[in-house]
Design a protein around this motif. Structure first.
Motif, PDB file in Angstrom:
ATOM      1  N   SER A   5      25.062  66.576  36.927  1.00 44.66           N
ATOM      2  CA  SER A   5      23.952  67.255  36.273  1.00 44.66           C
ATOM      3  C   SER A   5      24.525  68.132  35.174  1.00 44.66           C
ATOM      4  N   GLN A   6      24.078  67.919  33.937  1.00 51.58           N
ATOM      5  CA  GLN A   6      24.554  68.682  32.786  1.00 51.58           C
ATOM      6  C   GLN A   6      23.364  69.278  32.047  1.00 51.58           C
ATOM      7  N   TYR A   7      23.327  70.616  32.005  1.00 49.60           N
ATOM      8  CA  TYR A   7      22.277  71.340  31.270  1.00 49.60           C
ATOM      9  C   TYR A   7      20.876  70.923  31.707  1.00 49.60           C
ATOM     10  N   ASN A  23      31.510  64.737  44.605  1.00 52.50           N
ATOM     11  CA  ASN A  23      30.714  63.869  43.736  1.00 52.50           C
ATOM     12  C   ASN A  23      30.109  62.695  44.492  1.00 52.50           C
ATOM     13  N   TYR A  24      28.885  62.349  44.098  1.00 53.23           N
ATOM     14  CA  TYR A  24      28.278  61.125  44.603  1.00 53.23           C
ATOM     15  C   TYR A  24      28.794  59.964  43.745  1.00 53.23           C
ATOM     16  N   SER A  76      26.379  61.084  33.801  1.00 51.53           N
ATOM     17  CA  SER A  76      27.360  60.301  34.553  1.00 51.53           C
ATOM     18  C   SER A  76      28.755  60.787  34.186  1.00 51.53           C
ATOM     19  N   LYS A  77      29.668  60.693  35.131  1.00 52.45           N
ATOM     20  CA  LYS A  77      31.050  61.060  34.870  1.00 52.45           C
ATOM     21  C   LYS A  77      31.945  59.902  35.273  1.00 52.45           C
ATOM     22  N   LEU A  78      32.830  59.496  34.364  1.00 54.88           N
ATOM     23  CA  LEU A  78      33.793  58.444  34.639  1.00 54.88           C
ATOM     24  C   LEU A  78      35.082  59.079  35.129  1.00 54.88           C
ATOM     25  N   ILE A 110      29.344  61.470  30.422  1.00 51.49           N
ATOM     26  CA  ILE A 110      28.358  60.814  29.557  1.00 51.49           C
ATOM     27  C   ILE A 110      27.069  61.615  29.681  1.00 51.49           C
ATOM     28  N   GLN A 111      26.781  62.437  28.688  1.00 53.56           N
ATOM     29  CA  GLN A 111      25.611  63.299  28.737  1.00 53.56           C
ATOM     30  C   GLN A 111      24.334  62.513  28.472  1.00 53.56           C
TER      31      GLN A 111
END
Length: 391
Positions: free
Chosen positions: A217-219, A196-197, A224-226, A242-243
């Motif tokens: 990247s989602q769909y 992950n960046y 963002s991912k916590l 967080i989509q």
């Protein structure tokens, strides 16, 4: 067998000394009792407003006035922070610290393209985001200077309320690295990210975990991912996607993750439970404040530019506390302690978390930025000067 001696009365001098000692103790107890009674009375009156004023008077020596005039070089790249009772100013060319009297305590020449400042309890971090230099400071001067590996850069450096420093940076062979240092500067956590960046990180309020923000990247859209890691075991203990939202700023407030994104406002628990997901929809983000004591604020407007906005406060569990419809131009907002300060074009207003007016200052002397303090004072900042307002 030892003989019992006769009991003799103490000398008059000893009796007098004991009497004086008892009287002194009695005076001390009376003073303490009177002080406790006064504090209790002042706290009970007007929800502690008079007690807060007394505390500010004891700290700064004045009340209901402005104080501490500072002069520095005007620069659009200046960053400001309140370190102790002094003012820290970081520009691309130098870092300056001003005492209460307005005189400069120290000046450190630097070369930074994008200085960013984070202030903890007794320390401050000034980081060149996208550059290779990081300074850890206190009111006495530089505690430590850090730098990245040759040719690499820092992404962020954040201090928690307990002066735990979380540093996010580039690292050869990895996508990013996160390091955490305690208040004494000792390393207590390190994580090299293969997958992950990582763009940002901060230590939680209880100093037990670090929260990192990764880009996903989602769909087919950015997200963002916590990521929450335990500092002692270095194990991942929680996460949350967080989509359709890129985290632009975030805070860990009472162990709640509060995230300001480009398209939404999010509050989540450390184990990933979503408490608030507030899309902006057709509204525009004008300003925000994340650091109130158990609350935060969001300023959204109908138009990208204009004065018609709604100011809303939330508690850290995601419940709406209050909202206020505004038709005046808002230059800046800031939260700390129990208060939210709003700088309008022609006045400064300090609100409670329920958006009840607490204090007002009409003469803002061309201030363009403000910083609320937990003690109820406000730092007023203009192009080349700053001063403190004491309600």
């Amino acid at each position: 067998m030892a003989k019992k001696g006769k009991h003799t009365a103490p000398a008059p001098e000893a009796q007098e000394g004991k009497s004086k000692s008892l009287l002194q103790r009695l005076r001390v107890l009376l003073i303490v009792a009177a002080a406790a009674l006064a504090v209790a009375s002042l706290t009970a009156m007007e929800d502690g407003v008079r007690f807060a004023s007394l505390r500010r008077w004891l700290m700064y020596g004045e009340s209901s006035s402005t104080q501490d005039f500072h002069v520095y070089a005007s620069d659009s790249g200046n960053r400001y922070g309140q370190l102790g009772t002094g003012l820290l100013v970081a520009s691309p060319n130098n870092i300056q610290f001003f005492r209460d009297s307005g005189s400069a305590a120290y000046e450190i020449p630097v070369k930074m393209k994008n200085p960013q400042m984070s202030v903890g309890q007794r320390q401050a971090a000034v980081c060149d985001v996208g550059g290779d230099s990081l300074y850890l400071l206190d009111p006495m001067g530089t505690r430590r200077k850090m730098s990245t590996e040759r040719g690499l850069c820092y992404y962020s450096a954040r201090l928690s309320g307990s002066d735990y420093l979380a540093v996010t940076e580039q690292k050869n062979g990895y996508k990013a690295a996160v390091s955490v240092y305690n208040a004494s500067g000792e390393p207590v956590f390190h994580f090299d990210s293969y997958d992950n960046y990582i763009s940002d990180a901060i230590v939680t309020s209880d100093s037990r975990s670090v929260v990192a923000v990764s880009l996903e990247s989602q769909y087919g859209v950015f997200a963002s991912k916590l990521l929450v890691y335990d500092l002692e075991s270095a194990q991942l203990t929680g996460s949350r996607i967080i989509q359709d939202g890129l985290v632009m700023d975030f805070s860990c407030n009472n162990n709640r993750m509060i995230c300001l994104c480009d398209k939404r406002f999010v509050i989540a628990t450390l184990d990933g439970q979503m408490l608030l997901d507030r899309p902006y929809g057709n509204l525009y983000l004008h300003d925000y404040a994340l650091d109130g004591d158990g609350f935060c604020a969001l300023l959204l407007g109908r138009y990208q530019s204009g004065n018609i906005c709604t100011l809303t406060t939330f508690d850290v569990d995601g419940a709406e506390l209050a909202r206020l419809e505004l038709t005046e131009e808002v230059l800046d907002i800031s939260a700390a302690g129990e208060y939210l300060a709003v700088l309008y074009d022609d006045a400064l207003v300090i609100y409670t978390r329920d958006l009840q007016e607490h204090a007002r200052l009409e003469d803002t002397q061309y201030a363009g930025q403000i910083q609320m303090r937990a003690d109820g004072t406000v730092l007023m900042i203009s192009g080349a000067s700053a001063w403190r307002y004491l309600p």
